[in-house]
Design a protein around this motif. Structure first.
Motif, PDB file in Angstrom:
ATOM      1  N   ALA A  40      25.064 -34.193   9.749  1.00  0.00           N
ATOM      2  CA  ALA A  40      23.918 -34.015   8.794  1.00  0.00           C
ATOM      3  C   ALA A  40      22.794 -33.808   9.254  1.00  0.00           C
ATOM      4  CB  ALA A  40      23.878 -35.293   7.837  1.00  0.00           C
TER       5      ALA A  40
ATOM      6  N   ALA B 213      18.801 -33.364   8.634  1.00  0.00           N
ATOM      7  CA  ALA B 213      17.929 -33.979   7.565  1.00  0.00           C
ATOM      8  C   ALA B 213      16.401 -33.897   8.142  1.00  0.00           C
ATOM      9  CB  ALA B 213      18.114 -35.103   6.898  1.00  0.00           C
TER      10      ALA B 213
ATOM     11  N   ILE C 178      22.551 -36.615   1.332  1.00  0.00           N
ATOM     12  CA  ILE C 178      23.165 -37.123   2.733  1.00  0.00           C
ATOM     13  C   ILE C 178      23.455 -38.224   2.826  1.00  0.00           C
ATOM     14  CG2 ILE C 178      21.855 -37.221   5.013  1.00  0.00           C
ATOM     15  CD1 ILE C 178      20.574 -34.855   4.356  1.00  0.00           C
TER      16      ILE C 178
END
Length: 300
Positions: free
Chosen positions: A195, A197, A205
């Motif tokens: 992920a 971010a 998420i």
């Protein structure tokens, strides 16, 4: 305050890197914690920070001053302002432009300098154990799913493409809202999730990482919002340097880190990775209908 050239535009990471040689062992421990836990630092007392870092409140205050702040309250005020700005993309963009101070030939050089400085902070943030675990998780996964929202989606798609080209089954997810649920149904225990971010850990998420934990899939999170990241179910957190107080783009660090992971995989399976690239070139030639032969190029 120590007689140190302090710029209001310096990130905490810049201050720590530029002044590391002046810090004692205890002060360095405090500085490392400040950099990795800005949200927690912003709400903690000097005594609490001293307890957490195994030092003392005096060491915490002395560290803040050596980093160019008037004291701990000044440092905390700076962190609160920074954390507030990070949640407002328009403010981040406006701050970046204001801090550029364009030189005679434009902003290219300042932007490059900011990018180099940002990448220079990565080695101190990414611990060797977490790096090794990240490489192993991706290497051992039957399938890798890369996820990102907004600008982070482009990094996720690039990672998936890079992995496929070296022979690793991978795809990118970029959906938000209800559409993400259909993607999550495809996650299996033998898979891994990466992920991306950079500035914020969005709700999607967090849900993605929760689901990966329930399923038993490995998960890696790359983010600047490290304390938010530690509040998720991610197996591995790779901290990103703070990009919001400078001119560097927030995607530079995650793109570079993930590129390095791909190269680690290639180094471990060099022959098969090269073979996949040869297959790629063969398919490109078949699609193009002709093979580029340097001997056929006209003489100059």
């Amino acid at each position: 305050m120590d007689d140190v050239n302090t710029s209001a535009s310096e990130t905490l990471g810049h201050r720590i890197r530029n002044r590391s040689a002046t810090l004692s062992t205890g002060e360095r421990a405090v500085a490392d914690y400040l950099q990795r836990h800005p949200e927690q630092t912003a709400i903690s007392s000097a005594a609490k920070l001293g307890e957490i870092t195994g030092t003392s409140d005096a060491t915490v205050i002395r560290t803040a001053r050596k980093l160019g702040f008037d004291g701990l309250n000044d440092l905390k005020r700076s962190l609160v302002e920074h954390l507030t700005r990070r949640r407002n993309p328009a403010q981040v963009l406006d701050d970046r432009v204001q801090r550029l101070s364009p030189a005679e030939h434009g902003v290219l050089r300042p932007v490059i300098d900011a990018g180099l400085a940002l990448l220079g902070e990565v080695p101190a943030l990414v611990e060797s154990d977490e790096w090794s675990r990240s490489v192993a998780a991706i290497n051992e996964a039957e399938h890798v799913w890369a996820y990102g929202i907004g600008p982070g989606a482009s990094v996720a798609e690039h990672l998936a493409l890079s992995l496929r080209r070296v022979g690793k089954a991978a795809d990118a997810w970029t959906a938000t809202g209800f559409r993400l649920a259909d993607d999550l149904l495809r996650l299996q225990p033998s898979h891994a999730v990466v992920a991306v971010a950079p500035l914020r850990v969005f709700r999607e998420i967090g849900i993605l990482l929760d689901h990966a934990h329930r399923v038993g899939a490995s998960s890696i999170l790359l983010t600047e919002a490290t304390d938010e990241g530690r509040g998720t179910r991610a197996d591995i957190l790779l901290p990103l340097p703070d990009s919001t107080d400078g001119a560097a783009n927030e995607l530079i660090a995650p793109l570079t880190i993930l590129h390095a992971i791909v190269l680690e995989l290639v180094a471990a399976r060099r022959s098969s990775a090269v073979d996949h690239y040869q297959q790629l070139n063969a398919l490109r030639t078949e699609i193009a209908g002709t093979e580029l032969d340097i001997s056929q190029l006209p003489e100059l």
